[in-house]
Design a protein around this motif. Structure first.
Motif, PDB file in Angstrom:
ATOM      1  N   ALA A  85     -14.727  80.065  44.561  1.00 33.41           N
ATOM      2  CA  ALA A  85     -15.291  81.377  44.234  1.00 33.41           C
ATOM      3  C   ALA A  85     -15.760  81.433  42.788  1.00 33.41           C
ATOM      4  N   VAL A  86     -14.994  80.857  41.864  1.00 33.78           N
ATOM      5  CA  VAL A  86     -15.382  80.855  40.452  1.00 33.78           C
ATOM      6  C   VAL A  86     -16.652  80.023  40.254  1.00 33.78           C
ATOM      7  N   THR A 141     -13.075  79.463  54.564  1.00 29.29           N
ATOM      8  CA  THR A 141     -13.467  80.722  55.197  1.00 29.29           C
ATOM      9  C   THR A 141     -13.052  81.950  54.385  1.00 29.29           C
ATOM     10  N   GLY A 142     -12.415  81.741  53.219  1.00 27.17           N
ATOM     11  CA  GLY A 142     -11.912  82.892  52.490  1.00 27.17           C
ATOM     12  C   GLY A 142     -12.362  83.030  51.052  1.00 27.17           C
ATOM     13  N   TRP A 143     -13.315  82.201  50.597  1.00 26.99           N
ATOM     14  CA  TRP A 143     -13.699  82.256  49.196  1.00 26.99           C
ATOM     15  C   TRP A 143     -14.841  83.231  48.912  1.00 26.99           C
ATOM     16  N   ALA A 144     -15.554  83.663  49.941  1.00 29.53           N
ATOM     17  CA  ALA A 144     -16.816  84.373  49.721  1.00 29.53           C
ATOM     18  C   ALA A 144     -16.633  85.739  49.071  1.00 29.53           C
ATOM     19  N   TRP A 145     -15.576  86.474  49.450  1.00 27.82           N
ATOM     20  CA  TRP A 145     -15.396  87.813  48.865  1.00 27.82           C
ATOM     21  C   TRP A 145     -15.145  87.719  47.368  1.00 27.82           C
ATOM     22  N   GLY A 146     -14.318  86.770  46.963  1.00 25.05           N
ATOM     23  CA  GLY A 146     -14.082  86.591  45.532  1.00 25.05           C
ATOM     24  C   GLY A 146     -15.342  86.193  44.783  1.00 25.05           C
ATOM     25  N   ALA A 147     -16.150  85.323  45.385  1.00 21.43           N
ATOM     26  CA  ALA A 147     -17.396  84.910  44.744  1.00 21.43           C
ATOM     27  C   ALA A 147     -18.350  86.085  44.591  1.00 21.43           C
ATOM     28  N   ARG A 148     -18.370  86.970  45.573  1.00 26.45           N
ATOM     29  CA  ARG A 148     -19.256  88.135  45.507  1.00 26.45           C
ATOM     30  C   ARG A 148     -18.881  89.049  44.340  1.00 26.45           C
ATOM     31  N   VAL A 149     -17.595  89.294  44.191  1.00 23.54           N
ATOM     32  CA  VAL A 149     -17.136  90.159  43.098  1.00 23.54           C
ATOM     33  C   VAL A 149     -17.400  89.493  41.748  1.00 23.54           C
ATOM     34  N   LEU A 150     -17.130  88.203  41.630  1.00 26.65           N
ATOM     35  CA  LEU A 150     -17.341  87.493  40.372  1.00 26.65           C
ATOM     36  C   LEU A 150     -18.817  87.441  40.006  1.00 26.65           C
ATOM     37  N   MET A 186     -10.768  86.816  33.789  1.00 27.53           N
ATOM     38  CA  MET A 186      -9.489  86.304  34.272  1.00 27.53           C
ATOM     39  C   MET A 186      -8.754  87.314  35.150  1.00 27.53           C
ATOM     40  N   ALA A 187      -8.839  88.596  34.819  1.00 26.71           N
ATOM     41  CA  ALA A 187      -8.145  89.599  35.628  1.00 26.71           C
ATOM     42  C   ALA A 187      -8.751  89.671  37.028  1.00 26.71           C
ATOM     43  N   VAL A 188     -10.082  89.605  37.108  1.00 27.60           N
ATOM     44  CA  VAL A 188     -10.746  89.624  38.413  1.00 27.60           C
ATOM     45  C   VAL A 188     -10.409  88.361  39.197  1.00 27.60           C
ATOM     46  N   ILE A 189     -10.366  87.223  38.503  1.00 28.01           N
ATOM     47  CA  ILE A 189     -10.014  85.962  39.155  1.00 28.01           C
ATOM     48  C   ILE A 189      -8.578  86.022  39.679  1.00 28.01           C
ATOM     49  N   ALA A 190      -7.668  86.560  38.886  1.00 28.27           N
ATOM     50  CA  ALA A 190      -6.271  86.681  39.322  1.00 28.27           C
ATOM     51  C   ALA A 190      -6.148  87.596  40.537  1.00 28.27           C
ATOM     52  N   SER A 191      -6.878  88.691  40.541  1.00 25.68           N
ATOM     53  CA  SER A 191      -6.847  89.596  41.680  1.00 25.68           C
ATOM     54  C   SER A 191      -7.399  88.922  42.930  1.00 25.68           C
ATOM     55  N   SER A 192      -8.461  88.147  42.768  1.00 26.39           N
ATOM     56  CA  SER A 192      -9.027  87.401  43.898  1.00 26.39           C
ATOM     57  C   SER A 192      -8.039  86.375  44.430  1.00 26.39           C
ATOM     58  N   PHE A 193      -7.328  85.704  43.521  1.00 28.58           N
ATOM     59  CA  PHE A 193      -6.332  84.715  43.931  1.00 28.58           C
ATOM     60  C   PHE A 193      -5.213  85.371  44.737  1.00 28.58           C
ATOM     61  N   VAL A 194      -4.721  86.500  44.264  1.00 22.65           N
ATOM     62  CA  VAL A 194      -3.632  87.191  44.957  1.00 22.65           C
ATOM     63  C   VAL A 194      -4.089  87.636  46.344  1.00 22.65           C
ATOM     64  N   GLY A 195      -5.285  88.186  46.427  1.00 20.85           N
ATOM     65  CA  GLY A 195      -5.793  88.612  47.730  1.00 20.85           C
ATOM     66  C   GLY A 195      -5.969  87.460  48.693  1.00 20.85           C
TER      67      GLY A 195
END
Length: 295
Positions: A85-86, A141-150, A186-195
């Motif tokens: 995602a990053v 199958t789960g990285w796309a939402w985090g990539a969209r937000v980033l 980093m905060a957005v990345i951490a939130s994506s990781f937790v989700g």
């Protein structure tokens, strides 16, 4: 974040299960596969704290041994998905033109891919899929939402003054992204990781519960699978309730950690949290503050 009672509670619960995953095989009282037909379907007792199964297997030992598989898949999937995602999201947000559009289109494709059916199809092709394979499939199958937000956050950052100054001074692209932009993400990345970890744990236990992954590999979903197949509901509560509570506790812990991250990211929540903690130190409660505002 570490002064937030919610996130501290979540970290404590998650730390307990992580420690259990590390030392579990050394403290389990019995072999989870060992059968004892003389003590089948027994309720919790001093000999078996969480009772036994239809074959006399110790439920507590199955819970402890199964913790490692759940936590490893969750964190490994979260790590892989967050890295993808990053790479995709930040690159798509920083670049412009057809390169950004291509990466955005790739993200949109993975957003609409049905994750669970694809995971079932892939996992069913292997007689004994490894933890790494399951984690990789879940991550893909789960990285796309985090990539969209980033991508959206990076597009907001790339026109900030400090990024423009770094670009004007001739800084290379890799340094602009890693030194100037990533610390602000980093905060957005951490939130994506937790989700992603939360989704991976729920998906893995679901796959084990429906019997897609090998039922010989112990995890909490496998315990629920055997309990359901042997009609343990609702009488033999000690067989299925502890595994369900473990799943709920890990999900709650990750949600509480995410609340702490949200407070850190959102200035309004951060300010409100500091004000609430300051009032509690002075002896005020939430009802006192509401009464004062009403007056």
């Amino acid at each position: 974040m570490f002064r937030n009672p919610q996130s501290v509670t979540g970290l404590a619960i998650l730390g307990f299960f992580t420690l259990l995953a590390i030392i579990g095989p050394f403290i389990a009282p019995y072999d989870p596969d060992a059968t004892d037909v003389a003590h089948r379907n027994e309720a919790p007792s001093l000999a078996h704290w969480l009772g036994t199964t239809h074959m006399g297997q110790d439920v507590l030992s199955q819970i402890i041994i199964g913790t490692r598989g759940v936590m490893v898949v969750g964190f490994l999937c979260g790590l892989i998905a967050t890295v993808i995602a990053v790479l995709v999201g930040v690159t798509a947000g920083y670049l412009a033109g057809w390169k950004s559009d291509a990466l955005s289109a790739l993200t949109n494709v993975f957003l609409v891919v049905p994750g669970l059916p694809l995971i079932i199809i892939v996992a069913s092709q292997f007689a004994d899929p490894s933890i790494i394979l399951i984690s990789a499939v879940l991550a893909i199958t789960g990285w796309a939402w985090g990539a969209r937000v980033l991508r959206a956050q990076t597009m907001s950052l790339r026109n900030r003054d400090f990024v423009q100054a770094a670009r004007a001074s001739g800084e290379p692209l890799w340094r602009i992204i890693t030194v100037e932009m990533l610390p602000n993400l980093m905060a957005v990345i951490a939130s994506s990781f937790v989700g992603t970890v939360t989704a991976a744990i729920l998906t893995q236990t679901t796959l084990a519960f429906v019997g897609v992954t090998p039922i010989s590999n112990w995890n909490w979903g496998t315990i629920l699978f055997w309990a359901q197949s042997q009609n343990a509901f609702p009488d033999r509560w000690w067989w299925y309730l502890p595994a369900g509570l473990c799943i709920a506790l890990v999900g709650t812990a990750l949600a509480l950690i995410n609340f702490g991250i949200d407070e850190y990211v959102n200035p309004r929540l951060r300010t409100a949290g500091r004000r609430a903690r300051a009032l509690r130190k002075k002896g005020f409660t939430l009802s006192d503050s509401a009464t004062a505002v009403a007056d």
